[in-house]
Design an enzyme around this catalytic site. Sequence first.
Site, PDB file in Angstrom:
ATOM      1  N   LYS A 111       0.845  -1.059  -0.217  1.00  0.00           N
ATOM      2  CA  LYS A 111      -0.060   0.075   0.181  1.00  0.00           C
ATOM      3  C   LYS A 111       0.868   1.388   0.022  1.00  0.00           C
ATOM      4  O   LYS A 111       1.990   1.169   0.573  1.00  0.00           O
ATOM      5  CB  LYS A 111      -0.803   0.091   1.337  1.00  0.00           C
ATOM      6  CG  LYS A 111      -2.082   0.800   1.020  1.00  0.00           C
ATOM      7  CD  LYS A 111      -3.144   0.192   0.344  1.00  0.00           C
ATOM      8  CE  LYS A 111      -4.525   0.829   0.224  1.00  0.00           C
ATOM      9  NZ  LYS A 111      -5.524  -0.188  -0.104  1.00  0.00           N
ATOM     10  N   GLY A 226     -24.882   3.422   2.189  1.00  0.00           N
ATOM     11  CA  GLY A 226     -24.145   4.051   1.291  1.00  0.00           C
ATOM     12  C   GLY A 226     -24.856   3.593  -0.228  1.00  0.00           C
ATOM     13  O   GLY A 226     -25.377   2.770  -0.501  1.00  0.00           O
ATOM     14  N   GLY A 228     -22.958   4.276  -3.410  1.00  0.00           N
ATOM     15  CA  GLY A 228     -21.502   4.658  -4.212  1.00  0.00           C
ATOM     16  C   GLY A 228     -21.141   3.353  -5.127  1.00  0.00           C
ATOM     17  O   GLY A 228     -22.134   2.219  -5.352  1.00  0.00           O
ATOM     18  N   ALA A 230     -19.565   0.376  -4.427  1.00  0.00           N
ATOM     19  CA  ALA A 230     -19.615  -0.820  -3.934  1.00  0.00           C
ATOM     20  C   ALA A 230     -20.954  -1.283  -3.642  1.00  0.00           C
ATOM     21  O   ALA A 230     -21.429  -2.268  -4.039  1.00  0.00           O
ATOM     22  CB  ALA A 230     -18.566  -0.848  -2.396  1.00  0.00           C
TER      23      ALA A 230
HETATM   24  P1  NAD Z   1     -18.167   5.796  -3.251  1.00  0.00           P
HETATM   25  O1  NAD Z   1     -17.563   7.038  -3.081  1.00  0.00           O
HETATM   26  O2  NAD Z   1     -18.434   5.276  -4.484  1.00  0.00           O
HETATM   27  O3  NAD Z   1     -19.521   5.712  -2.408  1.00  0.00           O
HETATM   28  C1  NAD Z   1     -19.462   6.100  -1.215  1.00  0.00           C
HETATM   29  C2  NAD Z   1     -20.954   6.209  -0.731  1.00  0.00           C
HETATM   30  O4  NAD Z   1     -21.114   6.269   0.699  1.00  0.00           O
HETATM   31  C3  NAD Z   1     -21.566   7.425  -1.077  1.00  0.00           C
HETATM   32  O5  NAD Z   1     -22.843   6.967  -1.746  1.00  0.00           O
HETATM   33  C4  NAD Z   1     -21.781   8.436  -0.210  1.00  0.00           C
HETATM   34  O6  NAD Z   1     -22.817   9.257  -0.393  1.00  0.00           O
HETATM   35  C5  NAD Z   1     -22.119   7.537   0.960  1.00  0.00           C
HETATM   36  N1  NAD Z   1     -21.809   7.881   2.180  1.00  0.00           N
HETATM   37  C6  NAD Z   1     -21.105   9.202   2.845  1.00  0.00           C
HETATM   38  N2  NAD Z   1     -21.018   9.520   3.907  1.00  0.00           N
HETATM   39  C7  NAD Z   1     -22.165   8.633   4.226  1.00  0.00           C
HETATM   40  C8  NAD Z   1     -22.978   8.528   5.530  1.00  0.00           C
HETATM   41  N3  NAD Z   1     -22.623   9.340   6.509  1.00  0.00           N
HETATM   42  N4  NAD Z   1     -23.826   7.612   5.606  1.00  0.00           N
HETATM   43  C9  NAD Z   1     -24.066   6.815   4.540  1.00  0.00           C
HETATM   44  N5  NAD Z   1     -23.586   6.958   3.426  1.00  0.00           N
HETATM   45  C10 NAD Z   1     -22.756   7.798   3.166  1.00  0.00           C
HETATM   46  O7  NAD Z   1     -17.111   4.648  -2.656  1.00  0.00           O
HETATM   47  P2  NAD Z   1     -16.998   3.109  -2.676  1.00  0.00           P
HETATM   48  O8  NAD Z   1     -15.794   2.809  -3.629  1.00  0.00           O
HETATM   49  O9  NAD Z   1     -18.330   2.551  -3.022  1.00  0.00           O
HETATM   50  O10 NAD Z   1     -16.241   2.634  -1.546  1.00  0.00           O
HETATM   51  C11 NAD Z   1     -17.225   2.723  -0.309  1.00  0.00           C
HETATM   52  C12 NAD Z   1     -16.537   1.406   0.614  1.00  0.00           C
HETATM   53  O11 NAD Z   1     -16.032   0.385   0.111  1.00  0.00           O
HETATM   54  C13 NAD Z   1     -15.290   1.994   1.252  1.00  0.00           C
HETATM   55  O12 NAD Z   1     -15.203   1.671   2.817  1.00  0.00           O
HETATM   56  C14 NAD Z   1     -14.145   1.573   0.414  1.00  0.00           C
HETATM   57  O13 NAD Z   1     -13.012   1.571   1.010  1.00  0.00           O
HETATM   58  C15 NAD Z   1     -14.797   0.171   0.229  1.00  0.00           C
HETATM   59  N6  NAD Z   1     -14.384  -0.660  -0.757  1.00  0.00           N
HETATM   60  C16 NAD Z   1     -14.369  -0.078  -2.200  1.00  0.00           C
HETATM   61  C17 NAD Z   1     -13.734  -0.843  -3.271  1.00  0.00           C
HETATM   62  C18 NAD Z   1     -14.260  -0.399  -4.544  1.00  0.00           C
HETATM   63  O14 NAD Z   1     -13.603  -0.975  -5.533  1.00  0.00           O
HETATM   64  N7  NAD Z   1     -14.886   0.644  -4.807  1.00  0.00           N
HETATM   65  C19 NAD Z   1     -12.882  -1.880  -2.933  1.00  0.00           C
HETATM   66  C20 NAD Z   1     -12.952  -2.127  -1.660  1.00  0.00           C
HETATM   67  C21 NAD Z   1     -13.427  -1.475  -0.621  1.00  0.00           C
END
Ligand code: NAD
Length: 424
Positions: A111, A226, A228, A230
């Site tokens: 990382k 959430g 987003g 994931a």
């Molecule tokens: P993203 O930015 O696409 O989505 C995040 C979502 O969380 C958004 O919809 C945002 O509105 C919402 N959010 C923010 N604050 C919030 C709150 N207080 N209450 C409820 N919702 C809230 O991010 P992502 O890529 O989907 O990542 C989300 C999680 O998944 C993170 O912990 C990330 O580390 C983990 N993750 C993602 C991936 C990936 O490939 N995208 C891989 C491994 C882990």
Amino acid sequence: MIKNDPFANATQQVNDACDILGIKDKGLREYLATPNKVLRVKIPVTMDDGKIRIFTGFRSQHNNDRGPYKGGIRYFNPEGGVEYMEREVMALSSWMTWKCAIVDIPLGGGKGGIFVNPKTEKISDTELERITRGFAYKISEIIGPAKDIPAPDVYTTGKEMTQIMDTFSKLNGNQYSPGVITGKPISMGGSLARNVATGLGAAYCVREAAKTLKISLKGAKVVLQGFGNASTFAGEYLEKMGAKIIGVSDSKGSISIPKSAKVSKILEYKQKHGSVVGFPGSKKISTEELLTTKCDVLVPGALENQIDAKIAKHLKCKIIAEAANGPTLPEADPIIYEKKILVIPDILANSGGVCISYLEWVQNNMGYYWTFDEVANKMEKNITKGFKDAYEMSKKHKVDMRKATMALAVDRVVEAFNQKGIWP
Ligand code: NAD
């Protein structure tokens, strides 16, 4: 002294896994917990106004007993400052080692990052490119397709990955090196299915967990925290498996949808109105109400530290799929275990991303590219087996899935370490 030291937390988890496996050798425990190398670099950059600014970057290489180091590069400025960031990347590199081992891909853990926040600081595109290329130059000696393969993470995208690949290739006599980094745009050698990988992987895990608990996913009720990358893809694929979405949230609030709704419709609404709140047929609820909704599957897919002991006591779901990293506090784990809720821990539930990163690297190395379905099917095999192996481990040692998953991963790394031994 670092407050809330993430690396101390990662070390504790390794020690817990060693306890389960009966590993008593102090040296081996230290070997497993500590990164092989942590490189800290100074990146001098000429800013647009002609002044020189120095940035600090890190690359932590935790373990490569099973294959080259693998893990993201983030551009971020955690509250604890540069020293905290170093501990954070060390911890995150350790979790990458375990994540790769669980889904049995031949990669280790790494990382890195730069202490800079391009979202809150005024950094132009050209400045960001100089920062990225400066960092790539400084770490170029320790990365490479057979050494260490970075990827995007917080506030980095395919654009930065392309710049790192290009810098690395040019530093190596213009040797085309797409396998030095993953998360690239498709036109630069990226893989199909990478965009849906994390959500799809989480959905595969839920399917296996449901089979194990003999719950049918036809009509199963799902709550997503959430909305987003994931969580929406997890929701869409669970829908394809027959489930119904009855609650969602985003940074503006949470809603319950008693009659359920399609993810695509909620997304359409969010795109138009900027939030899921107000979606027709829904009722605004608190975060606590969302997380404790009576449902079959809860997908915390947004933030860390969401499920504490208080919320855990009121959970009314059967399966928790941790699409987000670290959504459950350690204090909640024993309560959830007692309630017989099956937790798919983050390092397994969101490992679809690293699985497809691995498949991107494989495609780059052979110079031949698979279709979306070929990539998804290969990832499905790794994730499904990872779930089954972790579940068996939890039954064998009578521990919760989080501890079992870590023990499984540590066991696999120890196996590789023992094969090679120590040399020189
Ligand atoms: P993203 O930015 O696409 O989505 C995040 C979502 O969380 C958004 O919809 C945002 O509105 C919402 N959010 C923010 N604050 C919030 C709150 N207080 N209450 C409820 N919702 C809230 O991010 P992502 O890529 O989907 O990542 C989300 C999680 O998944 C993170 O912990 C990330 O580390 C983990 N993750 C993602 C991936 C990936 O490939 N995208 C891989 C491994 C882990």
